[in-house]
Design a protein around this motif. Structure first.
Motif, PDB file in Angstrom:
ATOM      1  N   ILE A  11      -5.301  33.910   4.288  1.00  0.00           N
ATOM      2  CA  ILE A  11      -4.970  34.587   5.379  1.00  0.00           C
ATOM      3  C   ILE A  11      -5.530  33.692   6.822  1.00  0.00           C
ATOM      4  O   ILE A  11      -6.982  33.510   6.693  1.00  0.00           O
ATOM      5  N   GLY A  12      -5.269  33.265   7.572  1.00  0.00           N
ATOM      6  CA  GLY A  12      -5.875  32.604   8.545  1.00  0.00           C
ATOM      7  C   GLY A  12      -5.261  33.204  10.006  1.00  0.00           C
ATOM      8  O   GLY A  12      -4.061  33.430  10.033  1.00  0.00           O
ATOM      9  N   ALA A  13      -6.296  32.889  11.201  1.00  0.00           N
ATOM     10  CA  ALA A  13      -5.631  33.120  12.468  1.00  0.00           C
ATOM     11  C   ALA A  13      -6.326  32.303  13.533  1.00  0.00           C
ATOM     12  O   ALA A  13      -7.357  31.891  13.279  1.00  0.00           O
ATOM     13  N   GLU A  14      -5.582  31.868  14.466  1.00  0.00           N
ATOM     14  CA  GLU A  14      -6.091  31.060  15.380  1.00  0.00           C
ATOM     15  C   GLU A  14      -5.844  31.514  16.925  1.00  0.00           C
ATOM     16  O   GLU A  14      -4.594  32.152  16.952  1.00  0.00           O
ATOM     17  N   ALA A  15      -6.701  31.404  17.831  1.00  0.00           N
ATOM     18  CA  ALA A  15      -6.131  31.783  19.233  1.00  0.00           C
ATOM     19  C   ALA A  15      -6.909  30.935  20.004  1.00  0.00           C
ATOM     20  O   ALA A  15      -8.070  30.317  19.814  1.00  0.00           O
ATOM     21  N   ARG A  26     -11.461  28.492  22.219  1.00  0.00           N
ATOM     22  CA  ARG A  26     -10.498  28.935  21.101  1.00  0.00           C
ATOM     23  C   ARG A  26     -11.240  29.446  19.510  1.00  0.00           C
ATOM     24  O   ARG A  26     -12.724  29.151  19.663  1.00  0.00           O
ATOM     25  N   SER A  28     -11.042  30.458  15.335  1.00  0.00           N
ATOM     26  CA  SER A  28     -10.309  30.754  14.332  1.00  0.00           C
ATOM     27  C   SER A  28     -10.815  31.337  13.061  1.00  0.00           C
ATOM     28  O   SER A  28     -12.052  31.218  13.007  1.00  0.00           O
TER      29      SER A  28
END
Length: 103
Positions: A11-15, A26, A28
């Motif tokens: 599971i990964g998320a970047e913003a 940024r 992650s």
């Protein structure tokens, strides 16, 4: 025996967010489930378990002008001790600063 090096979940998320036309921040997050690596013990194939992992990264940029940008990035900020691949440990906290040139 197993699907070598494939986590049971990933599971990964970047913003990222840019503001005032010159600043960017940024972040992650990466979570890897446990995995198995192929090993050999006395000539016999065996499976070695690699623990699950959690990785947090943050970064920031400042655009000095249209050609020059300075940045600061931090990876593995929680200093997690884990292996992405069997017997290849991930570096602890890693901070990197630099300059980007565009022309």
């Amino acid at each position: 025996l197993k699907a070598w090096h494939l986590p049971n979940f990933e599971i990964g998320a970047e913003a990222g967010y840019s503001f005032l036309e010159k600043y960017t921040v940024r972040g992650s997050v990466l979570m890897l489930g446990s995995r198995y690596a192929q090993t050999f013990d006395a000539g016999e194939e065996a499976a070695a378990k690699i623990k699950s992992a959690f990785d947090l990264s943050l970064g920031a940029e400042y655009q000095v002008n249209r050609m020059v940008t300075v940045f600061l990035d931090g990876n593995n900020l929680l200093n997690q001790k884990y292996q992405r691949w069997y017997n290849y440990p991930v570096q602890g906290i890693l901070v990197m600063a630099g300059v980007k040139l565009s022309f």
